[in-house]
Design an enzyme around this catalytic site. Structure first.
Site, PDB file in Angstrom:
ATOM      1  N   GLY A 278      20.121  -6.283 -17.761  1.00  0.00           N
ATOM      2  CA  GLY A 278      20.613  -6.209 -16.556  1.00  0.00           C
ATOM      3  C   GLY A 278      21.742  -5.917 -14.979  1.00  0.00           C
ATOM      4  N   GLU A 320      21.301  -7.875 -23.657  1.00  0.00           N
ATOM      5  CA  GLU A 320      20.064  -6.334 -24.298  1.00  0.00           C
ATOM      6  C   GLU A 320      20.571  -5.339 -23.007  1.00  0.00           C
ATOM      7  OE1 GLU A 320      16.524  -8.871 -25.897  1.00  0.00           O
ATOM      8  OE2 GLU A 320      16.969  -8.417 -23.637  1.00  0.00           O
ATOM      9  N   ARG A 323      21.126   0.412 -19.510  1.00  0.00           N
ATOM     10  CA  ARG A 323      21.170   0.760 -18.407  1.00  0.00           C
ATOM     11  C   ARG A 323      23.049   0.765 -18.440  1.00  0.00           C
ATOM     12  NH1 ARG A 323      18.523   0.995 -13.029  1.00  0.00           N
ATOM     13  NH2 ARG A 323      17.948  -0.806 -14.217  1.00  0.00           N
ATOM     14  N   TYR A 364      11.795   3.101  -6.527  1.00  0.00           N
ATOM     15  CA  TYR A 364      12.588   2.169  -6.117  1.00  0.00           C
ATOM     16  C   TYR A 364      13.060   1.811  -4.678  1.00  0.00           C
ATOM     17  CZ  TYR A 364      11.606   1.276 -11.270  1.00  0.00           C
ATOM     18  OH  TYR A 364      11.302   1.115 -12.516  1.00  0.00           O
ATOM     19  N   CYS A 391       3.838  18.676  -5.494  1.00  0.00           N
ATOM     20  CA  CYS A 391       3.428  18.284  -4.753  1.00  0.00           C
ATOM     21  C   CYS A 391       2.819  17.483  -4.419  1.00  0.00           C
ATOM     22  CB  CYS A 391       1.682  18.662  -5.303  1.00  0.00           C
ATOM     23  SG  CYS A 391       1.581  20.575  -5.579  1.00  0.00           S
ATOM     24  N   GLU A 392       3.989  16.957  -3.578  1.00  0.00           N
ATOM     25  CA  GLU A 392       4.234  15.372  -3.237  1.00  0.00           C
ATOM     26  C   GLU A 392       4.926  15.245  -2.468  1.00  0.00           C
ATOM     27  OE1 GLU A 392       2.491  12.391  -5.674  1.00  0.00           O
ATOM     28  OE2 GLU A 392       3.546  11.074  -4.855  1.00  0.00           O
TER      29      GLU A 392
HETATM   30  N1  LLP Z   1      16.189  -7.429 -21.858  1.00  0.00           N
HETATM   31  C1  LLP Z   1      14.700  -7.294 -21.338  1.00  0.00           C
HETATM   32  C2  LLP Z   1      14.260  -8.579 -21.459  1.00  0.00           C
HETATM   33  C3  LLP Z   1      14.605  -6.285 -20.810  1.00  0.00           C
HETATM   34  O1  LLP Z   1      13.383  -6.881 -19.851  1.00  0.00           O
HETATM   35  C4  LLP Z   1      14.845  -5.583 -19.627  1.00  0.00           C
HETATM   36  C5  LLP Z   1      14.842  -4.320 -18.860  1.00  0.00           C
HETATM   37  C6  LLP Z   1      16.635  -5.412 -20.582  1.00  0.00           C
HETATM   38  C7  LLP Z   1      16.781  -5.869 -21.445  1.00  0.00           C
HETATM   39  C8  LLP Z   1      17.849  -3.769 -20.234  1.00  0.00           C
HETATM   40  O2  LLP Z   1      18.098  -4.319 -19.158  1.00  0.00           O
HETATM   41  P1  LLP Z   1      18.973  -3.641 -17.773  1.00  0.00           P
HETATM   42  O3  LLP Z   1      20.240  -3.640 -18.916  1.00  0.00           O
HETATM   43  O4  LLP Z   1      18.320  -1.606 -18.883  1.00  0.00           O
HETATM   44  O5  LLP Z   1      18.657  -3.214 -16.648  1.00  0.00           O
HETATM   45  N2  LLP Z   1      12.532   0.841 -15.081  1.00  0.00           N
HETATM   46  C9  LLP Z   1      13.529   0.071 -13.918  1.00  0.00           C
HETATM   47  C10 LLP Z   1      14.282  -1.122 -14.991  1.00  0.00           C
HETATM   48  C11 LLP Z   1      13.556  -2.091 -15.691  1.00  0.00           C
HETATM   49  C12 LLP Z   1      14.159  -2.481 -16.571  1.00  0.00           C
HETATM   50  C13 LLP Z   1      13.290  -3.603 -17.486  1.00  0.00           C
HETATM   51  N3  LLP Z   1      13.755  -4.947 -18.416  1.00  0.00           N
HETATM   52  C14 LLP Z   1      15.107   0.700 -13.124  1.00  0.00           C
HETATM   53  O6  LLP Z   1      14.731   1.859 -13.895  1.00  0.00           O
HETATM   54  O7  LLP Z   1      15.335   0.529 -12.778  1.00  0.00           O
END
Ligand code: LLP
Length: 463
Positions: A278, A320, A323, A364, A391-392
């Site tokens: 996150g 974890e 991003r 988002y 088309c949006e």
């Molecule tokens: N660990 C778990 C249990 C998760 O659910 C996620 C992301 C991560 C790690 C990795 O999170 P990161 O470090 O990448 O923020 N599609 C959305 C993001 C959804 C994230 C879902 N879970 C976006 O494009 O911002």
């Protein structure tokens, strides 16, 4: 944030429309290194280069739209995370951000572990040779078939997400004659946002088991009672694109409290905690992400302090990031098509991709930057909205940004920081062909995920 509704600069409109944009950079030709991957620079002709290769050559060889991934930056970020957390912690790259077999091999070589959340991600990981014991398997609704495969493969941990799943995994493990290492995902009642966190109704989301009203403690009781499970720890993931460490600190504190309660009730000290991913990245010059070593220090300090207070052995921490590793390492290259100036409003710049290769803006309201990259320009900045060819009308790639007023069809523009959740969330809307991912390193570029073809589309459509 230095947001301004009426920045100086553009000449095409006397009054600028309402919007959420910063004043244009003093020089649009300067690439802000915060949002571009590390080997990106401009060459003597003014063209953007990555890994030593100019975008015009990349566009010619691989076409547009395409994602270009800076491999040495990706590897450097893996190492930075691993070094920051050190040998007493584990970094699991979150594959949902972007996963391919090449990425799995890089992770393996750089010593990272991998978080997968579907059978498809698990298959990709195993196929590319990630040792199963370095894989964590996530998901709020893993199918029985997925759990079977994970157990058979011998994944290092399954993160349990519900009471039903505790029983399901235990039965499957027993049937296979193994004790599956598991963690329990708890929801700690913290929803973190950029610069703030707020307590949320714990029950009002699909992930995890609430700490509140003793649900998590009950889940621990059940997991400890089942022969098929080896409960190694507790997991918490509080959200995404977070800059403020306060939410993580509250989360860590609550998870440690739970470990202390488990010790008091069961006489066992669980050896691990996972604080999820996150961590935020810079999409625009206004974003100021933390470095991995600052994050590692903040998390390990709080865990150590809380454990000392609770007289617990400090558990092994895992994180974890998805991003934060892959996000900044790639940009999307587009060719400019139609340019439509709307007097008194803004100029719509259409590119040859759109919401099918980057859904994040539509989904988002995400903010991105954009730059003219096939050349430099001394023209005045003009306020643009970069839109796709779908088309949006919500098909927006960059909502508000400035590009030089002499922008013309055929120019190449690039959107940085698209490494995470762009290719992995890409779609075939309007039968768009999902773009390739090209890894660039030390003067060499190679396709790691090829462009879809119309034959691919027809092959799926079995008539
Ligand atoms: N660990 C778990 C249990 C998760 O659910 C996620 C992301 C991560 C790690 C990795 O999170 P990161 O470090 O990448 O923020 N599609 C959305 C993001 C959804 C994230 C879902 N879970 C976006 O494009 O911002």
């Amino acid at each position: 944030m230095s947001r301004s509704a009426h920045p100086a600069g553009p000449r095409h409109a006397d009054v600028l429309p309402e919007g959420h944009y910063s004043a244009p950079a003093a020089d649009l030709n300067v690439l802000d290194e915060k949002v571009w991957s590390r080997t990106v620079t401009r060459d003597a002709d003014g063209a953007l280069t990555v890994g030593g290769i100019a975008v015009a050559r990349l566009a010619e060889e691989f076409g547009t739209p395409a994602y270009f991934l800076d491999e040495s930056d990706f590897r450097a970020r893996c190492r930075a995370w691993a070094d920051a957390f050190g040998p007493d912690a584990d970094v699991f790259y979150a594959g949902k951000a972007f996963l391919s077999r090449a990425v799995v091999r890089w992770l393996k070589e750089e010593g990272l572990n991998l978080d997968v959340c579907s059978g498809g991600e698990l298959t990709t990981a195993l196929d590319a040779g990630m040792p199963a014991d370095r894989i964590a398997f996530h998901g709020n609704n893993k199918t029985v078939a997925e759990i079977e495969r994970a157990v058979e493969a011998g994944v290092g941990r399954i993160v349990l997400d519900s009471f039903q799943e505790i029983v399901r995994v235990a039965h499957i493990a027993q049937r296979h004659g193994v004790r599956q290492r598991v963690q329990i995902r708890v929801t700690v009642g913290v929803e973190a946002h950029t610069h703030e966190f707020i307590a949320t109704a714990h029950e009002d989301q699909k992930f995890g088991i609430a700490l509140a009203d003793g649900q998590a403690a009950e889940a621990v009781r059940r997991a400890l009672s089942l022969d098929g499970l080896e409960l190694i720890g507790v997991h918490s993931h509080i959200g995404s694109q977070i800059f403020d460490m306060a939410g993580f600190e509250v989360s860590a504190r609550r998870v440690v409290q739970l470990l202390a309660e488990i010790r008091d009730e069961h006489g066992v000290e669980l050896p691990e905690i996972d604080l999820g991913g996150g961590l935020g990245i810079a999409y625009t010059s206004d974003d100021d992400p933390r470095e991995p070593h600052e994050i590692a220090k903040a998390l390990s300090d709080i865990v150590t302090r809380e454990c000392e207070a609770a007289k617990l052995r400090t558990p092994r921490i895992s994180v974890e990031p998805g991003r934060a590793i892959v996000g900044p390492t790639a940009f999307t290259l587009y060719e400019v098509g139609t340019i439509k100036p709307l007097e008194g409003l803004r100029t719509y710049v259409s590119v040859d991709g759109g919401m099918s290769d980057n859904i994040r803006t539509a989904l988002y309201d995400a903010e991105y930057s954009v730059a003219l990259v096939s050349r430099t320009s001394d023209a005045e900045p003009m306020l643009v909205r970069v839109v796709g060819k779908h088309c949006e009308s919500g098909d927006i790639v960059v909502k508000d940004a400035f590009l030089p007023a002499d922008l013309a069809p055929g120019d190449l523009i690039a959107v940085p920081a698209t490494g995470a959740y762009c290719r992995s969330m890409a779609s075939n809307y309007n039968h768009a062909l999902r773009p390739p991912v090209v890894a660039v390193r030390d003067g060499e570029a190679r396709v790691i995920v090829r462009r879809e073809t119309e034959e691919d589309l027809l092959r799926l459509d079995v008539g």
